[in-house]
Design an enzyme around this catalytic site. Structure first.
Site, PDB file in Angstrom:
ATOM      1  N   GLY A  58       0.753  -1.183  -0.085  1.00 27.34           N
ATOM      2  CA  GLY A  58       0.171  -0.151   0.026  1.00 27.34           C
ATOM      3  C   GLY A  58       0.796   1.309  -0.010  1.00 27.34           C
ATOM      4  CB  CYS A  59       0.049   4.605   1.256  1.00 26.96           C
ATOM      5  SG  CYS A  59       0.753   6.154   1.129  1.00 26.96           S
ATOM      6  CG  PHE A  60       5.841   5.089  -0.585  1.00 34.38           C
ATOM      7  CD1 PHE A  60       4.983   6.228  -0.089  1.00 34.38           C
ATOM      8  CD2 PHE A  60       6.359   5.069  -1.389  1.00 34.38           C
ATOM      9  CE1 PHE A  60       4.957   7.461  -0.959  1.00 34.38           C
ATOM     10  CE2 PHE A  60       6.475   6.224  -2.513  1.00 34.38           C
ATOM     11  CZ  PHE A  60       5.651   7.311  -2.012  1.00 34.38           C
TER      12      PHE A  60
END
Length: 236
Positions: A58-60
């Site tokens: 997902g979003c880092f």
């Protein structure tokens, strides 16, 4: 001065209520979804030299934030893996057609934490490995669950662990995490680094990411460090 998060659940909860009042969509918190999965039966033989692990979930921002709070981790850098270096820019990757996944390169001391332990934290609190090409509110192949092993040994450990967790039925659905060897990592733009620490009151961070750090502290108290290891502190 590094800011600590003295009350992550309270902050996340308060901002969740504000988001609801504003009419924003709020998904189930990552702290509620987190679960302590069994440790890997197969792990690397620890060496003395620093090692790296590249993980996507997902979003880092959230993945980086989790591992910056893990003892034995000396660096966690947000970036891109899975595509060509020429297309490793945020705007291009966000289009979903580059092959890249938002990833985090974790440098760690194998004398203090093993590759298998890093994977246990990854599957327990950093993301939901049963979501295909999405994570929470974000969708697209750039948000896929993926492991980019540094060598054949890491690939062997990761593959064995995924099979172990699936056989045990730890999750309600099958794990969709891809193991993708042979890909280089490119660091993300500076404004993506240390994002959780720099923007703790952002509704996105409070709802989706701060609960992951709270879950790390709750499920892995012996591995949790209060002060994150920041990219900015290492480059200044």
């Amino acid at each position: 001065m590094i800011k600590r998060f003295p009350s992550l659940p309270a902050l996340a909860g308060a901002l969740s209520l504000l988001a609801v009042a504003a009419g924003l969509a709020v998904t189930q918190s990552s702290a509620e979804e987190a679960r302590l999965v069994p440790p890997p039966a197969v792990d690397e033989v620890p060496g003395a030299a620093p090692e790296t692990a590249v993980l996507a979930g997902g979003c880092f921002w959230g993945v980086q934030g989790v591992f910056q709070h893990v003892k034995g981790v000396t660096s966690a850098v947000s970036g891109y893996a899975g595509g060509d270096a020429a297309t490793a820019q945020y705007e291009t990757v966000s289009g979903g057609g580059t092959g890249h996944a938002e990833s985090v390169k974790i440098t760690y001391d194998p004398r203090r934490i093993s590759y298998g332990r890093i994977l246990q934290i990854y599957f327990s609190v950093a993301h939901d490995p049963t979501q295909l090409n999405r994570q929470g509110p974000d969708s697209g192949t750039q948000y896929r669950s993926a492991i980019f092993p540094a060598d054949a040994e890491q690939a062997r450990v990761a593959k064995a662990y995924v099979e172990q967790l699936d056989r045990a039925g730890v999750f309600d659905d099958r794990i969709v995490t891809r193991i993708e060897p042979g890909h280089a990592f490119t660091p993300a733009e500076d404004y993506h680094q240390d994002y959780m620490t720099l923007h703790p009151t952002s509704p996105y961070i409070a709802i989706n990411d701060l609960p992951k750090v709270e879950a790390l502290q709750r499920l892995f108290p012996e591995a949790y460090r209060a002060d994150p290891v920041l990219v900015s502190a290492q480059t200044n």
